[in-house]
Design a protein around this motif. Structure first.
Motif, short mmCIF file in Angstrom:
data_model
loop_
_atom_site.label_atom_id
_atom_site.label_comp_id
_atom_site.label_asym_id
_atom_site.label_seq_id
_atom_site.Cartn_x
_atom_site.Cartn_y
_atom_site.Cartn_z
N UNK A 865 94.99 70.92 38.94
CA UNK A 865 94.81 69.47 38.78
C UNK A 865 94.04 69.19 37.48
N UNK A 866 92.98 69.99 37.26
CA UNK A 866 92.16 69.80 36.04
C UNK A 866 92.98 70.08 34.79
N UNK A 867 93.79 71.16 34.80
CA UNK A 867 94.58 71.51 33.62
C UNK A 867 95.67 70.47 33.35
N UNK A 868 96.21 69.91 34.43
CA UNK A 868 97.22 68.86 34.26
C UNK A 868 96.57 67.65 33.56
N UNK A 869 95.36 67.31 34.01
CA UNK A 869 94.62 66.21 33.38
C UNK A 869 94.26 66.53 31.94
N UNK A 870 93.86 67.80 31.69
CA UNK A 870 93.52 68.21 30.33
C UNK A 870 94.71 68.08 29.38
N UNK A 871 95.86 68.47 29.89
CA UNK A 871 97.09 68.41 29.07
C UNK A 871 97.33 66.96 28.64
N UNK A 872 97.23 66.05 29.62
CA UNK A 872 97.45 64.63 29.31
C UNK A 872 96.38 64.11 28.33
N UNK A 873 95.14 64.55 28.56
CA UNK A 873 94.04 64.07 27.71
C UNK A 873 94.20 64.56 26.27
N UNK A 874 94.60 65.84 26.10
CA UNK A 874 94.82 66.37 24.75
C UNK A 874 95.97 65.63 24.06
N UNK A 875 97.03 65.34 24.84
CA UNK A 875 98.19 64.62 24.27
C UNK A 875 97.76 63.21 23.83
N UNK A 876 96.98 62.55 24.70
CA UNK A 876 96.53 61.18 24.37
C UNK A 876 95.66 61.20 23.13
N UNK A 877 94.81 62.22 23.02
CA UNK A 877 93.92 62.35 21.85
C UNK A 877 94.74 62.54 20.58
N UNK A 878 95.75 63.42 20.67
CA UNK A 878 96.59 63.69 19.49
C UNK A 878 97.36 62.42 19.09
N UNK A 879 97.86 61.71 20.12
CA UNK A 879 98.61 60.47 19.86
C UNK A 879 97.73 59.44 19.16
N UNK A 945 85.67 54.00 46.81
CA UNK A 945 86.24 54.54 45.56
C UNK A 945 87.10 53.52 44.87
N UNK A 946 86.66 52.26 44.93
CA UNK A 946 87.48 51.24 44.28
C UNK A 946 87.43 51.36 42.76
N UNK A 947 86.53 52.19 42.27
CA UNK A 947 86.45 52.33 40.81
C UNK A 947 87.33 53.46 40.31
N UNK A 948 88.04 54.14 41.21
CA UNK A 948 88.84 55.28 40.77
C UNK A 948 90.15 54.81 40.17
N UNK A 949 90.30 54.98 38.89
CA UNK A 949 91.60 54.73 38.29
C UNK A 949 91.76 55.71 37.16
N UNK A 950 93.00 56.09 36.90
CA UNK A 950 93.25 57.13 35.89
C UNK A 950 92.94 56.60 34.50
N UNK A 951 92.14 57.32 33.78
CA UNK A 951 91.93 56.97 32.38
C UNK A 951 91.75 58.28 31.63
N UNK A 952 92.38 58.38 30.47
CA UNK A 952 92.36 59.67 29.78
C UNK A 952 91.05 59.92 29.07
N UNK A 953 90.40 58.85 28.66
CA UNK A 953 89.14 59.06 27.97
C UNK A 953 88.10 58.15 28.60
N UNK A 954 87.03 58.71 29.10
CA UNK A 954 86.04 57.88 29.79
C UNK A 954 85.12 57.24 28.77
N UNK A 955 84.40 56.21 29.23
CA UNK A 955 83.51 55.47 28.32
C UNK A 955 82.39 56.35 27.78
#
Length: 1047
Positions: A865-879, A945-955
């Protein structure tokens, strides 16, 4: 309580010699039962002098505001004072009568008391207010009506922002009172006296407040609505008495007859815009809107066109009535039905009303010569725009030229007639109006091929000559038109050079300050829009900058500070010798602004603009340590003043300046500032902790050795974090506090081991109390994971020691279970990377690792799960790094023109809202996750957990650590593969237990992670070879993490 004695004490409060003693007496007796009603009685006594009654009513207002509602005592604190229920009942019985009978000065304060009482007591404890108002409105005595209406206004205002479901008590009251309001205003209309009109105005205010946000269609039926529309129409129609013309024009708009018309047209505009316009109306009003449009448009337009006709014929119309009238007509342009009625009159409105409004006026002339500073303030005041008839005229002009056929052509033909007029028919003031209209239409003209081609000649023939006009206002208008068309493509470069020359000359040499201001903005717009201007302006950039600094100080105008913010980054090299002068000038101007600030928004905006400009100067000079060291002292003078005098409205800007000063290195003086920040924190509490966070982060990460060299630095950080986490603030400041701890752990790894037991204890204490958001929970867990990663044996030893105080549950097991359970709550690159590294460290501990039996089957799935999130986060960063948006410069010839039969529906708006609704529904469906386990040794069912929403880069991702450096040697993929591979030989049983639970899909994912690990290893190796002088082999950086403040 004796009212005579109370009167004496109040009398003493207004005598400087007795005030202190009298106030002490009041402090002693105000809690006695009977005090508050006695105070109200004194306030109502006509024989008591006005100043004493005023002193009494102010004391009563403060008492009711702070003490009407019963408050619960904090733990270990005494019960806070509140007025006894017996006294509250007596005040409720008297307050409406008091307001009805009181003189105006007293009445104003009593209405504030009533507002508080209604807020807390209506309808539960006090429905009688409705009967009281009813009795007074029924009474034929006119002197009682105003007080009763003021009480009714407070009752309606209490429900102003309530949703429909919560307005039932108000609607019930209005069933009784609305017909009385209507009858009263109808009966009063034939009477034009000031007293009658003031009461009518108050009735209209009440009605406007009632319908401002919600139109209660069950209360206001179509029949009732029609009656009120008739009232509004007749108020607009009736003439204002002739004697009002004897009053000075500046004061005329405050007369009750014009105030009454203002509330009538204000209500008409609101009703049309919110409920009567099918384009804007919400679903529940669509049917009503269709009925409104066809039933009332003709009659209301007829009345409003008459208002404009009066203005055209030089008959006085107050500015607010004119502005709202024009705004109503602007709404009509979008509707086919209304446009058919308006179309025959529209060009006459443009020519005779809008043109007149947009031309230089007598009032402008008076202000230009008598008070140019005020002239500039008004022209640039964004708050003025909301109420200015000139702004309304601009908006209407744009609407009809953009949306309705032939309007642009006819308007431009008229403007050219004025500009080319040879026969002396039109003077400079009319030319000003024509240029004002042309500049206002710039966006539309630039998108029309026919006009776009002609802009060069428009500027050279009609605008540039005005730079030499004898009239200052025409020179200012020339600069303004140039700024409007600054983005156009100049076919002739010589023309662009001339535009720059004229603007610079106007800034440097014109004698009129408003011209200098407009010239400065023209220069800024040209610089922003035209690349070639950079070279053209360069020879004169120093005198231009010096002049801008003078104009900023003279006018205190925020817009000029913005011009400087544009110039400094473009000409950094040229302005380096002036950097100190610029900053010093800005600092001195800032001091002047805040010394003369009497709480106005304009001053605050200017002061913020000056601080932002200082930040710009610091940013562009940051690669020049010598200059930065010079500037630091000046900036610290400003920041020190803000912090020392607790000017909290500028704390955010002050923190940004400190952040910039600490971003590359930290001087001796800046370490002293840390002490000042700690004092601010202790004084102000944690309200400004999140604003301080970037600076605190810099202190830890920019010069870690200097930070560690003084244990008071560490202690100050820990104490601030502790104060926030123990405060039950339950807001984002807690997340930032935990992040600061984590940064300290990772940045000072191995150097603050003696502090870690305190860190762990603080975090665990916070986790055992209610944690409302998953973001805070994962951040707290992350502090423990960071300690585990840096020193695993120390962490588990600390947990073992703490275990002694909790005999019934294993803290270590709680921590590991919660961590693995929350894997999907870790967001962004850093958090996921640290979590993976933490799991690797745990697996590498060998026999000393704590028991993992319970979580063993979940460890690898969690990692995936963590690696899947990392993959998306790296892609978002590159984009994000590659993202470069380009705007097409197309012509939109007839895209927005509506035919006479079309309504102007905002398609994009509706589409956007539909998409938003779809996305929200989708997210709530896919993320139906309830998390119930957490480190809490009591009940833990309340985690929301109403604050849980997917975000690639946290504040908080911008608060980087050594793990986030571009050249960080620790790669989570490589580390993970190595850890798992090592287990297959060193602990085959554990390896089997970990991997045997994976299904086919998960096995594929694991292999993909391993493949990526090999690729990243190859990249690392080739980079090492390249750096050591081997073959050149370029690979894209995987983790470009630059520190961005406030991202």
């Amino acid at each position: 309580m004796d009212t005579r004695k109370l009167t004496e004490i109040l009398s003493a409060t207004i005598d400087p010699n007795q005030r202190q003693q009298a106030e002490e007496q009041l402090a002693q007796i105000h809690k006695i039962i009977g005090f508050a009603p006695s105070l109200l009685q004194v306030v109502m006594l006509n024989e008591v002098s006005k100043p004493i009654r005023q002193a009494g009513v102010v004391y009563l207002k403060n008492m009711i505001t702070s003490g009407w509602q019963e408050k619960e005592a904090e733990e270990g604190e005494p019960v806070p004072f509140s007025i006894h229920e017996q006294d509250r009942a007596m005040i409720r019985d008297m307050i409406v009568d008091a307001i009805v009978q009181a003189p105006d000065l007293i009445r104003v304060q009593l209405c504030v008391c009533l507002k508080t009482i209604i807020k807390h007591d209506f309808p539960a404890r006090w429905t009688q207010i409705v009967d009281k108002i009813h009795i007074y409105l029924q009474n034929p005595e006119p002197n009682n009506w105003m007080g009763a209406l003021l009480c009714l206004y407070q009752l309606i205002k209490n429900y102003e922002y309530h949703v429909t479901d919560k307005r039932a008590p108000l609607n019930e009251a209005m069933n009784l009172l609305l017909p009385m309001m209507y009858n009263l205003i109808v009966n009063l209309q034939p009477d034009p006296s000031m007293e009658s009109v003031l009461i009518q105005k108050q009735i209209l205010k009440c009605f406007h407040c009632l319908v401002k946000y919600i139109l209660p269609l069950d209360l206001i039926t179509r029949e009732i609505f029609t009656k009120w529309m008739e009232v509004l129409r007749s108020v607009m129609e009736r003439p204002v008495p002739d004697h009002t013309l004897q009053v000075d024009e500046d004061e005329r708009m405050e007369l009750p007859w014009w105030k009454c018309k203002k509330w009538a047209v204000h209500t008409l505009y609101r009703l049309f815009e919110r409920y009567g316009s099918p384009v804007n109306a919400r679903e529940e009003y669509v049917e009503f809107a269709d009925w409104y449009l066809t039933t009332f448009t003709g009659g209301i337009l007829e009345v409003l066109l008459r208002v404009l006709d009066n203005y055209r014929n030089k008959i006085y119309v107050s500015p607010r009535v004119l502005q709202q009238t024009i705004s109503y007509i602007d709404q009509c342009v979008s509707h086919a039905y209304a446009w058919k009625l308006l179309k025959p009159h529209m060009f006459a409105i443009i020519q005779d009303v809008l043109f007149q409004l947009m031309s230089y006026s007598e009032a402008d002339e008076e202000l230009w010569f008598n008070d140019p500073y005020e002239y500039i303030r008004i022209k640039f005041d964004i708050f003025e725009d909301f109420i200015s008839p000139v702004t309304a005229a601009q908006t209407l002009l744009i609407s009809c030229c953009k949306k309705r056929k032939d309007m642009l052509e006819r308007t431009m033909h008229f403007c050219m007639q004025v500009l080319t007029g040879q026969g002396g028919e039109y003077g400079p003031r009319q030319r000003d109006g024509a240029l004002h209209m042309v500049g206002t239409l710039n966006d539309i003209l630039i998108k029309k091929k026919f006009y776009k081609e002609e802009i060069d000649s428009l500027l050279s023939q009609y605008v540039f000559p005005e730079f030499h006009s004898q009239f200052g206002y025409m020179r200012a208008r020339a600069c303004w038109v140039l700024h409007c068309f600054a983005s156009v493509h100049f076919k002739n470069e010589a023309l662009l050079a001339e535009a720059v020359r004229l603007s610079v000359n106007a800034l440097l040499n014109d004698t009129d300050l408003p011209v200098k201001v407009e010239a400065a903005i023209a220069i800024q717009m040209l610089l922003t829009s035209q690349e070639k201007v950079h070279k053209m302006l360069e020879p004169q950039v120093k005198p231009v900058t010096s002049e801008l600094l003078k104009v900023i100080r003279e006018t205190e105008n925020d817009n000029i500070a913005n011009v400087l913010q544009k110039i400094v980054p473009v000409y950094t090299e040229q302005l380096m010798p002036m950097a100190f002068e610029i900053t010093d000038h800005l600092a001195t101007t800032f001091s002047k602004v805040i010394e003369t600030d009497c709480g106005t928004d304009e001053k605050a905006i200017t002061a913020m603009g000056l601080l932002n400009t200082m930040e710009t100067v610091l940013n562009v000079m940051e690669d020049n340590p010598e200059i930065l060291a010079q500037l630091e002292k000046t900036v610290l003078r400003v920041v020190g003043h803000i912090l020392h005098h607790n000017i909290i409205e500028y704390y955010e800007e002050a923190m940004i300046l400190l952040c910039t000063l600490t971003s590359k290195s930290i001087s001796e003086d800046m370490w002293k500032v840390l002490e000042m920040l700690y004092q601010v924190f202790e004084k102000e509490g944690f309200d400004y902790f999140t604003d301080m966070m970037p600076v605190l982060h810099n202190y830890i990460t920019v010069d870690t050795n200097a930070f560690l060299s003084n244990e008071n630095h560490i202690l100050a950080m820990f104490n601030m974090v502790k104060a926030v986490l123990n405060s039950d603030a339950e807001d984002e400041s807690e997340v930032y506090a935990a992040k600061l701890l984590e940064v300290m752990v990772l940045q000072c790894s191995g150097k603050i081991d003696n502090c870690l037991p305190s860190f762990v204890e603080l975090v665990l204490n916070r986790l055992t109390r209610k944690v409302k958001t998953s973001e805070l929970r994962t951040m707290l867990l992350q502090v423990l994971i960071a300690i585990l990663y840096c020193n695993p044996h120390l962490l588990f030893n600390i947990l073992m020691k703490l275990q002694e105080s909790v005999p019934n549950a294993s803290i270590t097991q709680h921590f590991i279970k919660q961590w693995i359970h929350d894997t999907d709550c870790f967001m962004g690159l850093h958090d996921r990377k640290l979590s993976v590294l933490g799991i690797c460290t745990l697996l590498e501990m060998g026999p000393q690792r704590p028991a993992l039996d319970e979580v063993l089957p979940k460890i690898l799935p969690s990692c995936l799960v963590l690696f899947d999130g990392l993959k998306r986060a790296y892609e978002a960063r590159a984009e994000a790094d590659d993202d470069s948006s380009s705007e097409d410069d197309d012509d939109y010839d007839d895209e927005e023109i509506l035919s006479t039969d079309d309504d102007d529906f905002d398609q994009m708006n509706n589409e956007y809202l539909e998409n938003l609704a779809r996305m929200t529904a989708k997210k709530t469906a896919t993320q139906d996750i309830t998390i119930t386990s957490k480190i809490e040794f009591e009940s833990d069912d309340e985690v929301s957990d109403d604050d849980d929403y997917e975000q690639d880069e946290t504040a908080i991702e911008c608060y980087t650590t050594v793990l986030d450096d571009k050249d960080c040697p620790v790669d989570e993929y490589i580390k993970f593969k190595n850890a798992i591979s090592a287990l297959s030989t060193s602990e085959p049983a554990l390896y089997h237990a970990l991997t045997s639970v994976l299904d086919e899909e998960q096995q594929k994912q694991l292999n993909a992670v391993f493949v990526l690990a090999d690729q990243r290893k190859a990249q690392q190796d080739s980079k090492r070879i390249e750096q050591s002088g081997g073959y050149s082999f370029t690979v894209p950086a995987q983790v470009p993490t630059t520190f961005k403040f406030g991202s």
